[in-house]
Design a protein around this motif. Structure first.
Motif: not given
Length: 238
Positions: A156-159, A194-203, A216-219
C-alpha cells in the motif's frame, strides 16, 4: 478480577508498564507497526481516563473491530490482564518510547506518555479508516499463506506514490503505523476515491483481481450494513 487488580496497586496504573503489557498481548496478533498503532490508540483515548480495567473492556472492543480481530475481544482482554500481572522485567520495551509526541490538548496524556502526534481527522478520513479496517478484517480470515499484514501495508505504501505528495505522506504515515489516524481531507470523487484506487491496485497485485474484488465487496457490504451515516454511502468513494 477486581481483587487481583487492586492488589497490584500503582503498578497497573504506571503508563509505561501498561503500554509494555499491551505490547506483549497485542504482539500475539499484530506486527510491530500495528502494535505501535494499537498502543497509541490506548494513549490517546484511554490512558489516565478512569479505571484501568473498565477502559480495557472498551479498548479491546475497539481493537477487535479496527484491527481485524473480531471475536477475540475476551481472549485479548485476558492476555492483557495476564501481562499486567506478570513480572515487569519480562515485558517487552515500550513500543512508543522512541517516538516524539506533540499533544494538541495539553494534559490529555499523563507524564511519561510518548506517542506520535494525533493528525486532524478531515472529510472522508473516518470512512477511509473504516473501509481499510473492514478490508483488513476480511484479510485476517482469508490471507493466503506467506502473505503477511506487514507485506500488505508495504504494498500500500509503495502504491501510495501515485497520490499527490501531501496525501502520499499522510497515507504512508498511517499505513506504517507512525500515526493512528489518517490526516487530511479524503472526499469522495477526490482524494478519497484516489486512496480507494490505491488500495485496490495493491490488493489486486497481491491477491489477484478476483480476490481483490471479493474483498472490496465484503468491505462495502459490511460498512453499508453498519447503519452509520458516515459509512452507508461508502460506494460514493468507489
Amino acid at each position: 478480577m477486581n481483587g487481583v487488580a487492586s492488589s497490584n496497586g500503582g503498578r497497573d496504573n504506571d503508563p509505561v508498564t501498561v503500554r509494555r503489557a499491551l505490547a506483549q498481548a497485542l504482539g500475539e496478533y499484530l506486527d510491530a507497526p500495528r502494535v505501535r498503532e494499537a498502543v497509541t490508540l490506548w494513549c490517546q483515548q484511554f490512558q489516565g481516563r478512569g479505571a484501568l480495567f473498565l477502559g480495557l473492556s472498551r479498548y479491546c472492543r475497539q481493537i477487535a473491530d479496527g484491527f481485524g480481530l473480531a471475536g477475540k475481544e475476551a481472549e485479548l482482554h485476558l492476555r492483557i490482564f495476564r501481562a499486567l500481572q506478570s513480572d515487569p522485567q519480562r515485558l517487552p520495551d515500550d513500543p512508543l518510547s522512541s517516538q516524539p509526541f506533540e499533544s494538541t490538548e495539553p494534559g490529555s496524556l499523563p507524564p511519561g506518555s510518548v506517542a506520535p502526534a494525533a493528525p486532524r481527522l478531515g472529510e472522508g478520513a473516518a470512512a477511509m479508516q473504516a473501509f481499510f479496517a473492514a478490508i483488513e478484517a476480511q484479510l485476517s480470515r482469508d490471507l493466503p499463506v506467506g502473505l503477511t499484514p506487514a507485506r500488505v501495508r508495504r504494498a500500500l505504501i509503495r502504491h501510495a506514490t501515485s497520490l499527490p505528495r501531501p496525501q502520499q505522506h499522510a497515507a504512508s504515515l498511517w499505513w506504517s503505523g507512525q500515526v493512528s489516524t489518517l490526516d487530511g481531507d479524503w472526499p469522495a470523487g477526490g482524494h478519497g476515491t484516489l486512496l480507494v484506487n490505491v488500495m485496490y491496485v495493491a490488493l489486486a497485485e497481491l491477491l489477484g483481481p478476483v480476490r481483490a474484488d471479493a474483498c472490496f465487496t465484503h468491505a462495502v457490504d459490511r460498512l453499508e450494513a453498519s447503519g452509520a451515516p458516515a459509512l452507508i454511502g461508502i460506494r460514493r468513494y468507489l
